[in-house]
Design a protein around this motif. Sequence first.
Motif, PDB file in Angstrom:
ATOM      1  N   GLY A   1      36.915   4.554  18.380  1.00 35.46           N
ATOM      2  CA  GLY A   1      37.520   4.137  19.650  1.00 35.46           C
ATOM      3  C   GLY A   1      38.542   5.123  20.192  1.00 35.46           C
TER       4      GLY A   1
ATOM      5  N   GLY B   1      33.146   6.853  16.439  1.00 38.49           N
ATOM      6  CA  GLY B   1      32.962   5.511  16.977  1.00 38.49           C
ATOM      7  C   GLY B   1      34.166   4.601  16.776  1.00 38.49           C
TER       8      GLY B   1
ATOM      9  N   HIS C   1      39.616  15.566  13.203  1.00 36.49           N
ATOM     10  CA  HIS C   1      39.005  15.115  11.951  1.00 36.49           C
ATOM     11  C   HIS C   1      39.467  15.973  10.766  1.00 36.49           C
ATOM     12  CE1 HIS C   1      36.393  12.207  13.841  1.00 36.49           C
ATOM     13  NE2 HIS C   1      35.949  13.117  14.676  1.00 36.49           N
TER      14      HIS C   1
ATOM     15  N   LEU D   1      30.522  -5.093  23.383  1.00 40.16           N
ATOM     16  CA  LEU D   1      31.155  -4.280  22.339  1.00 40.16           C
ATOM     17  C   LEU D   1      32.649  -4.067  22.617  1.00 40.16           C
ATOM     18  CD1 LEU D   1      29.810  -1.592  20.276  1.00 40.16           C
ATOM     19  CD2 LEU D   1      31.639  -0.792  21.737  1.00 40.16           C
TER      20      LEU D   1
HETATM   21  N1  LIG Z   1      30.791   4.337  28.179  1.00 43.16           N
HETATM   22  C1  LIG Z   1      30.444   3.608  27.119  1.00 43.16           C
HETATM   23  N2  LIG Z   1      29.564   2.583  27.249  1.00 43.16           N
HETATM   24  C2  LIG Z   1      29.228   1.830  26.181  1.00 43.16           C
HETATM   25  N3  LIG Z   1      29.708   2.004  24.925  1.00 43.16           N
HETATM   26  C3  LIG Z   1      30.581   3.003  24.745  1.00 43.16           C
HETATM   27  C4  LIG Z   1      30.981   3.867  25.821  1.00 43.16           C
HETATM   28  N4  LIG Z   1      31.867   4.766  25.321  1.00 43.16           N
HETATM   29  C5  LIG Z   1      31.996   4.497  24.009  1.00 43.16           C
HETATM   30  N5  LIG Z   1      31.229   3.451  23.666  1.00 43.16           N
HETATM   31  C6  LIG Z   1      31.149   2.828  22.328  1.00 43.16           C
HETATM   32  O1  LIG Z   1      32.468   2.465  21.957  1.00 43.16           O
HETATM   33  C7  LIG Z   1      32.704   2.708  20.574  1.00 43.16           C
HETATM   34  C8  LIG Z   1      33.878   3.672  20.435  1.00 43.16           C
HETATM   35  O2  LIG Z   1      33.449   4.960  20.921  1.00 43.16           O
HETATM   36  P1  LIG Z   1      34.465   6.163  21.140  1.00 43.16           P
HETATM   37  O3  LIG Z   1      33.692   7.279  21.794  1.00 43.16           O
HETATM   38  O4  LIG Z   1      35.674   5.675  21.840  1.00 43.16           O
HETATM   39  O5  LIG Z   1      34.810   6.546  19.627  1.00 43.16           O
HETATM   40  P2  LIG Z   1      35.479   7.861  19.033  1.00 43.16           P
HETATM   41  O6  LIG Z   1      36.450   7.412  18.016  1.00 43.16           O
HETATM   42  O7  LIG Z   1      35.990   8.712  20.136  1.00 43.16           O
HETATM   43  O8  LIG Z   1      34.252   8.571  18.314  1.00 43.16           O
HETATM   44  P3  LIG Z   1      33.986  10.171  18.038  1.00 43.16           P
HETATM   45  O9  LIG Z   1      34.908  10.597  16.937  1.00 43.16           O
HETATM   46  O10 LIG Z   1      32.553  10.169  17.605  1.00 43.16           O
HETATM   47  O11 LIG Z   1      34.207  10.895  19.333  1.00 43.16           O
HETATM   48  C9  LIG Z   1      31.407   3.262  20.017  1.00 43.16           C
HETATM   49  O12 LIG Z   1      30.701   2.194  19.433  1.00 43.16           O
HETATM   50  C10 LIG Z   1      30.679   3.797  21.253  1.00 43.16           C
HETATM   51  O13 LIG Z   1      29.280   3.735  21.080  1.00 43.16           O
END
Ligand SMILES: Nc1ncnc2c1ncn2[C@@H]1O[C@H](COP(=O)(O)OP(=O)(O)OP(=O)(O)O)[C@@H](O)[C@H]1O
Length: 317
Positions: A40, A38, A190, A15
């Motif tokens: 990032g 999600g 958000h 991913l």
């Molecule tokens: N430690 C990890 N191991 C595997 N996948 C991960 C890990 N951390 C995040 N992901 C995946 O990476 C992608 C981005 O996640 P991330 O937490 O960075 O998003 P975000 O924008 O901070 O989301 P949110 O607003 O929900 O906090 C998602 O698909 C998540 O499932």
Amino acid sequence: MELTVNQVTKTYGDLTAVNALSFHVSQGEIFALLGPNGAGKSSLVRMLTGFTHPDDGQISLNLAGQFFSHIPSQALGYLPEDRGLYPEKSVLKNLVYFARLHGMSKADAQQEATQWLEKFDLSDRLDEQLKSLSKGNQQKVQLISAVIHNPKWVILDEPFSGLDPVNQEKVVEFLTELKAKGMTVILSAHQMAMVEKLADRMLLMNLGEAVFYGSLHDIRQQAATNAVLKVTYDTIDRLKIQSSDHGLTIEQLTEESLQVLLQPSQSINDVLASLTTFGNIKSVHSQSLDLHQLYLHAISKHKEEKQQRPAKEKQYA
Ligand SMILES: Nc1ncnc2c1ncn2[C@@H]1O[C@H](COP(=O)(O)OP(=O)(O)OP(=O)(O)O)[C@@H](O)[C@H]1O
């Protein structure tokens, strides 16, 4: 002093959470990281704080002539997604503890804590256990704990979460004050109405990529749609709309009204000329899209574009 993120990629197995992302944050600005769950954002923040490292690309921070590959802890105030204060300890003890972790003397820590608590109307609660405060007030203590040591850089993950509108406004004031003190603030949030008020510049991410980037003004220029025309008619000739090649993006069509999304490249006169062919116009009202609407349009367009790209990019399947 500037933070530069250059073609940064972060993967977890198959991913790709952050995909060749580039942007910069200038000294003294409030910079917002936006994006759906999600997108990032947290993965990016973890690299900015040095908790994890990019798989590709570079992060570079110039601090008084010295270069770093992340924001060093001595220059950083950080409100993480998973908050970590001590519920059994008093409000003041929590704050003094965090300040001392950053090397402040007890006396300075107490003085700084008292001043911040006064600003947040919490002066009379400083000896109470943290857990006895409401969620919103605990959040304020969390925010103070992130900046009590006067860092140059501040990263706040979701500072508005769990707060009522009055307290959200208090956080807006708090962030404005950090900026006035010369701190550079990166926040992920958000609440678009708050971001619109506060942020000098912003980056909207989706599926690890930059969707828009810059000031609100820049973003309005980049957006495929930046305003909406609300038009009312005596009666609309729907058949005419369906059969003519008008090139307009029409939404919310009723018997007597419609809305047209305007693109920066479209001439308003051409749009009005097309609209007059649909019936006798009673009123026309134009409205700029706010950040919330710009965000929704940009994300849905990015998703469509992403789906149309070649299938080699399978990381979000
Ligand atoms: N430690 C990890 N191991 C595997 N996948 C991960 C890990 N951390 C995040 N992901 C995946 O990476 C992608 C981005 O996640 P991330 O937490 O960075 O998003 P975000 O924008 O901070 O989301 P949110 O607003 O929900 O906090 C998602 O698909 C998540 O499932």
